[in-house]
Write a protein that holds these residues in place. Structure first.
Motif, mmCIF file in Angstrom:
data_model
loop_
_atom_site.group_PDB
_atom_site.id
_atom_site.type_symbol
_atom_site.label_atom_id
_atom_site.label_comp_id
_atom_site.label_asym_id
_atom_site.label_seq_id
_atom_site.Cartn_x
_atom_site.Cartn_y
_atom_site.Cartn_z
ATOM 1 N N LEU A 58 7.708 -10.839 7.840
ATOM 2 C CA LEU A 58 8.241 -9.580 7.325
ATOM 3 C C LEU A 58 7.717 -9.310 5.919
ATOM 4 O O LEU A 58 7.343 -8.183 5.585
ATOM 5 C CB LEU A 58 9.769 -9.611 7.308
ATOM 6 N N VAL A 59 7.675 -10.354 5.099
ATOM 7 C CA VAL A 59 7.135 -10.217 3.749
ATOM 8 C C VAL A 59 5.643 -9.885 3.814
ATOM 9 O O VAL A 59 5.155 -9.010 3.093
ATOM 10 C CB VAL A 59 7.383 -11.505 2.929
ATOM 11 N N LEU A 60 4.922 -10.579 4.689
ATOM 12 C CA LEU A 60 3.492 -10.311 4.857
ATOM 13 C C LEU A 60 3.255 -8.875 5.331
ATOM 14 O O LEU A 60 2.364 -8.189 4.836
ATOM 15 C CB LEU A 60 2.889 -11.305 5.848
ATOM 16 N N PHE A 61 4.063 -8.424 6.268
ATOM 17 C CA PHE A 61 3.944 -7.057 6.763
ATOM 18 C C PHE A 61 4.177 -6.057 5.631
ATOM 19 O O PHE A 61 3.462 -5.069 5.500
ATOM 20 C CB PHE A 61 4.941 -6.823 7.898
ATOM 21 N N TRP A 62 5.174 -6.309 4.794
ATOM 22 C CA TRP A 62 5.462 -5.432 3.666
ATOM 23 C C TRP A 62 4.284 -5.400 2.694
ATOM 24 O O TRP A 62 3.915 -4.343 2.199
ATOM 25 C CB TRP A 62 6.730 -5.901 2.957
ATOM 26 N N LYS A 63 3.679 -6.561 2.435
ATOM 27 C CA LYS A 63 2.499 -6.623 1.544
ATOM 28 C C LYS A 63 1.357 -5.796 2.124
ATOM 29 O O LYS A 63 0.682 -5.052 1.387
ATOM 30 C CB LYS A 63 2.045 -8.057 1.350
ATOM 31 N N LEU A 64 1.094 -5.943 3.408
ATOM 32 C CA LEU A 64 0.012 -5.200 4.049
ATOM 33 C C LEU A 64 0.297 -3.702 4.016
ATOM 34 O O LEU A 64 -0.610 -2.892 3.818
ATOM 35 C CB LEU A 64 -0.186 -5.660 5.489
ATOM 36 N N LYS A 65 1.543 -3.328 4.209
ATOM 37 C CA LYS A 65 1.925 -1.928 4.222
ATOM 38 C C LYS A 65 1.750 -1.288 2.846
ATOM 39 O O LYS A 65 1.322 -0.151 2.737
ATOM 40 C CB LYS A 65 3.387 -1.811 4.679
ATOM 41 N N THR A 66 2.052 -2.025 1.783
ATOM 42 C CA THR A 66 1.951 -1.478 0.427
ATOM 43 C C THR A 66 0.516 -1.409 -0.059
ATOM 44 O O THR A 66 0.234 -0.673 -1.004
ATOM 45 C CB THR A 66 2.796 -2.278 -0.565
ATOM 46 N N GLU A 67 -0.395 -2.152 0.555
ATOM 47 C CA GLU A 67 -1.798 -2.135 0.131
ATOM 48 C C GLU A 67 -2.542 -0.893 0.597
ATOM 49 O O GLU A 67 -3.558 -0.541 0.049
ATOM 50 C CB GLU A 67 -2.530 -3.373 0.647
ATOM 51 N N GLU A 68 -2.043 -0.233 1.620
ATOM 52 C CA GLU A 68 -2.739 0.936 2.182
ATOM 53 C C GLU A 68 -2.737 2.093 1.272
ATOM 54 O O GLU A 68 -2.218 2.415 0.378
ATOM 55 C CB GLU A 68 -2.115 1.322 3.525
#
Length: 68
Positions: A58-68
């Motif tokens: 979930l944390v990794l997904f949030w990081k990937l989402k904020t990088e876009e």
């Protein structure tokens, strides 16, 4: 984003957990409990580690989402 070893291990654990839940849902077969014993200490540790991997994802997904 560059992936590290923890991302890969987390993904593998999530896949193992998902396959186990699929087998429980379709065939009422809990492979982890069948191999290591029904709610033995090692089974509980495996379930806990898979759960932690899910939280990490979930944390990794949030990081990937904020990088876009």
């Amino acid at each position: 984003m560059e992936r590290n070893w923890l991302d890969v291990v987390s993904l593998i654990l999530i896949i193992i957990g998902a396959v186990n839940w699929g087998l429980i849902g379709f065939f009422n077969l809990d492979v982890i409990s069948a191999i290591f014993g029904n709610m033995s200490m090692i089974t509980r540790i495996i379930f806990a580690v898979v759960g932690i991997a899910g939280i990490y994802s979930l944390v990794l997904f949030w990081k990937l989402k904020t990088e876009e």
